[in-house]
Motif scaffolding. Structure first.
Motif, mmCIF file in Angstrom:
data_model
loop_
_atom_site.group_PDB
_atom_site.id
_atom_site.type_symbol
_atom_site.label_atom_id
_atom_site.label_comp_id
_atom_site.label_asym_id
_atom_site.label_seq_id
_atom_site.Cartn_x
_atom_site.Cartn_y
_atom_site.Cartn_z
ATOM 1 N N PRO A 1 1.182 -1.482 0.625
ATOM 2 C CA PRO A 1 -0.191 -0.186 0.331
ATOM 3 C C PRO A 1 0.335 1.010 0.264
ATOM 4 O O PRO A 1 1.961 1.218 -0.098
ATOM 5 C CB PRO A 1 -0.683 -0.236 1.528
ATOM 6 N N GLU B 1 1.643 5.387 1.152
ATOM 7 C CA GLU B 1 1.511 6.139 2.077
ATOM 8 C C GLU B 1 0.117 6.451 2.062
ATOM 9 O O GLU B 1 -0.571 6.844 2.884
ATOM 10 C CB GLU B 1 2.202 6.663 1.917
ATOM 11 N N LYS B 2 -0.357 6.938 1.356
ATOM 12 C CA LYS B 2 -1.858 7.318 1.394
ATOM 13 C C LYS B 2 -2.974 6.983 1.347
ATOM 14 O O LYS B 2 -3.520 6.907 2.052
ATOM 15 C CB LYS B 2 -1.887 7.995 -0.174
ATOM 16 N N GLN B 3 -2.193 5.584 1.427
ATOM 17 C CA GLN B 3 -3.524 4.472 1.831
ATOM 18 C C GLN B 3 -3.225 3.842 3.140
ATOM 19 O O GLN B 3 -4.178 3.664 3.910
ATOM 20 C CB GLN B 3 -3.585 2.847 0.177
ATOM 21 N N LEU B 4 -2.281 3.742 3.378
ATOM 22 C CA LEU B 4 -1.849 3.747 4.952
ATOM 23 C C LEU B 4 -2.388 4.826 5.728
ATOM 24 O O LEU B 4 -3.152 4.244 6.913
ATOM 25 C CB LEU B 4 -0.740 4.021 5.312
ATOM 26 N N ARG B 5 -2.854 6.066 5.809
ATOM 27 C CA ARG B 5 -3.436 7.021 6.334
ATOM 28 C C ARG B 5 -4.533 6.748 6.177
ATOM 29 O O ARG B 5 -5.335 6.999 7.502
ATOM 30 C CB ARG B 5 -2.406 7.948 5.956
ATOM 31 N N ALA B 6 -5.194 6.373 5.004
ATOM 32 C CA ALA B 6 -6.198 6.171 5.073
ATOM 33 C C ALA B 6 -6.693 5.099 5.852
ATOM 34 O O ALA B 6 -7.780 4.976 6.862
ATOM 35 C CB ALA B 6 -6.888 6.139 3.528
ATOM 36 N N ARG B 7 -6.386 4.000 5.501
ATOM 37 C CA ARG B 7 -6.265 3.036 6.881
ATOM 38 C C ARG B 7 -6.705 3.268 8.286
ATOM 39 O O ARG B 7 -7.014 2.722 8.741
ATOM 40 C CB ARG B 7 -5.526 1.768 5.961
ATOM 41 N N ARG B 8 -5.206 4.104 8.391
ATOM 42 C CA ARG B 8 -5.355 4.290 9.920
ATOM 43 C C ARG B 8 -6.677 5.028 10.623
ATOM 44 O O ARG B 8 -7.010 5.635 11.269
ATOM 45 C CB ARG B 8 -3.781 4.992 9.967
ATOM 46 N N ARG B 9 -6.843 6.601 10.047
ATOM 47 C CA ARG B 9 -8.169 6.921 9.593
ATOM 48 C C ARG B 9 -9.695 6.381 9.898
ATOM 49 O O ARG B 9 -10.307 6.551 10.838
ATOM 50 C CB ARG B 9 -7.954 7.513 8.898
ATOM 51 N N ARG B 10 -9.635 5.325 8.943
ATOM 52 C CA ARG B 10 -10.718 4.437 9.037
ATOM 53 C C ARG B 10 -10.561 3.450 10.801
ATOM 54 O O ARG B 10 -12.022 3.640 10.841
ATOM 55 C CB ARG B 10 -10.392 3.361 7.320
ATOM 56 N N SER B 11 -9.748 3.179 10.184
ATOM 57 C CA SER B 11 -9.128 2.620 11.610
ATOM 58 C C SER B 11 -9.690 3.660 13.122
ATOM 59 O O SER B 11 -10.774 2.625 13.881
ATOM 60 C CB SER B 11 -8.920 1.414 12.286
#
Length: 52
Positions: free
Chosen positions: A9, A11-21
């Motif tokens: 993934p 960096e943008k996808q990792l940030r989005a996953r963290r915000r979603r979590s």
């Protein structure tokens, strides 16, 4: 499964996953608090006056 078959993934996808979590965790905490307060309101003060 070989290393080259995996998707890394961005960096943008990792940030989005963290915000979603975090959003899911906050929603779950709010639900638990709501159920706790609802139970407390339904049972009232008698909840704390029961024999052990």
């Amino acid at each position: 499964m070989a290393e080259e078959d995996r998707v890394t993934p961005t960096e943008k996808q990792l940030r989005a996953r963290r915000r979603r979590s975090i959003a899911i965790a906050l929603a779950l905490a709010a639900f638990v608090l709501l159920v706790y307060l609802g139970s407390l309101a339904k049972l009232g003060p008698a909840l704390f006056e029961r024999p052990l």
